[in-house]
Design an enzyme around this catalytic site. Structure first.
Site, short mmCIF file in Angstrom:
data_model
loop_
_atom_site.label_atom_id
_atom_site.label_comp_id
_atom_site.label_asym_id
_atom_site.label_seq_id
_atom_site.Cartn_x
_atom_site.Cartn_y
_atom_site.Cartn_z
N CYS A 29 0.83 -1.20 0.00
CA CYS A 29 0.00 0.00 0.00
C CYS A 29 0.87 1.26 0.00
O CYS A 29 1.55 1.53 -0.98
CB CYS A 29 -0.99 -0.06 1.17
N HIS A 82 -3.45 -5.67 1.03
CA HIS A 82 -2.76 -5.87 2.32
C HIS A 82 -2.72 -7.35 2.72
O HIS A 82 -3.61 -7.81 3.44
CB HIS A 82 -3.52 -5.12 3.42
N GLU A 94 -0.95 -8.65 4.98
CA GLU A 94 -0.80 -8.75 6.45
C GLU A 94 -2.13 -8.64 7.17
O GLU A 94 -2.23 -8.95 8.35
CB GLU A 94 0.20 -7.69 6.94
#
Lengths: 232, 84
Positions: free
Chosen positions: A86, A203, A205
């Site tokens: 990002c 994302h 994560e």
């Protein structure tokens, strides 16, 4: 094996990345402050999401001149694996460690939702463990994720097999309807020519445990683990 | 001396903010406004009286940081020299 997560003023996914690396995957991980000029003895670097320096001027434009970025560029030049997520992707673009540029989403709205991704290059340190043909469910959260590349650059990226992930529908088809931000060619992530530097808007994560809605993000971290284990 | 910089998106690049603003203006009845492009205005205070030097510094600042020349153009103006 050790990972570093770069922290800029305004980073806000640094702890998510740390959690994914350390607690979910058991990787020794440390935060690296943007003023540090030495990365320490790390095997991989994550540049996390957020709003470094408030996204003033342009997303990532000021962060790229942080002292730590010289060390990151050196690490990348030596072939070290670097993943920008990002805002981290935006910083890598501004630092010219990856080609192209990022614009405001075509519809001008901040978009925060799960999207489908299809991996198009499994020969990177972060994608090798993604099962062939797997459609990944991973969230995006950005206002400026509209990847822009002109025709020449797109051709260069395609010829060099540098497009890593594209937005697609649940069948894996890359369609205009599945493009959340207007990115050229539905591009969600790319890599450099040497394939050790990867930038992506979604994302991973935030998708490492089923109770987060998806654990598909794990493939990116498992790939990094496998890559470093074989490289060392 | 003061130096002004105007940064605009290159012609070939879609300007979503300009487009949305133009659409809103159309809805408000501004029919004669046929296009809107949105950019940035930056004011620099430069410690020199030498206009050429000030322009060079501003251009270097644009190339290095202030503009992304992949998608933006910049124009440097020195207000004193253009006010008459």
């Amino acid at each position: 094996m050790k990972f570093g997560v770069i922290v800029f003023p305004g980073s806000n996914c640094d702890h998510d990345a740390y959690h994914a690396l350390k607690h979910v995957h058991g990787i020794d991980t440390s935060f690296i402050w943007h003023k540090d000029t030495d990365l320490g003895n790390v095997d991989g670097i994550i540049i996390p999401g957020g709003f470094s320096y408030g996204d003033y001027l342009r997303s990532g434009a000021i962060a790229r001149f942080s002292p730590v970025m010289t060390a990151v560029a050196d690490f990348a030049a030596r072939g070290g694996p670097v993943l920008g997520i990002c805002n981290g992707f935006q910083i890598l673009l501004e630092a010219q460690l990856l080609p192209g540029t990022m614009m405001a989403n075509e519809h001008l709205r901040f978009t925060c939702k799960f999207v489908n991704l299809v991996c198009q290059n499994r020969r990177t340190p972060f994608t090798a463990e993604i099962p062939d043909g797997k459609i990944l469910s991973i969230p995006v959260a950005h206002g400026e994720g509209n990847y822009y590349a002109d025709r020449d650059l797109i051709k260069m990226l395609e010829d060099g097999n540098q497009i890593v992930v594209r937005y697609c529908n649940e069948k894996g088809e890359v369609t205009p309807e599945s493009n959340p931000n207007g990115s050229t060619g539905n591009i969600a992530g790319i890599c450099n020519k040497k394939r050790n530097v990867v930038g992506m808007m979604p994302h991973p994560e935030r998708a490492v445990e089923e109770n987060l809605g998806s654990a598909d993000g794990r493939f990116f971290f498992e790939s990094a683990l496998a890559h470093i284990a074989t490289a060392t | 001396m003061q130096v002004e910089i105007v940064i605009t998106l290159r012609e070939s690049i879609l300007d979503p903010k300009g487009k949305a603003s133009h659409h809103a203006l159309e809805n408000l009845g501004f029919e004669e406004i046929s296009a809107v492009r949105i950019g940035k205005f930056i004011q620099l205070e430069v410690d020199t009286d030498d206009q050429a030097r000030a322009r060079d510094l501003a251009a270097a600042a644009c190339e290095k940081l202030l503009a992304n020349t992949v998608m933006e153009n910049y124009e440097i103006r020195i207000p004193d020299s253009t006010s008459n």
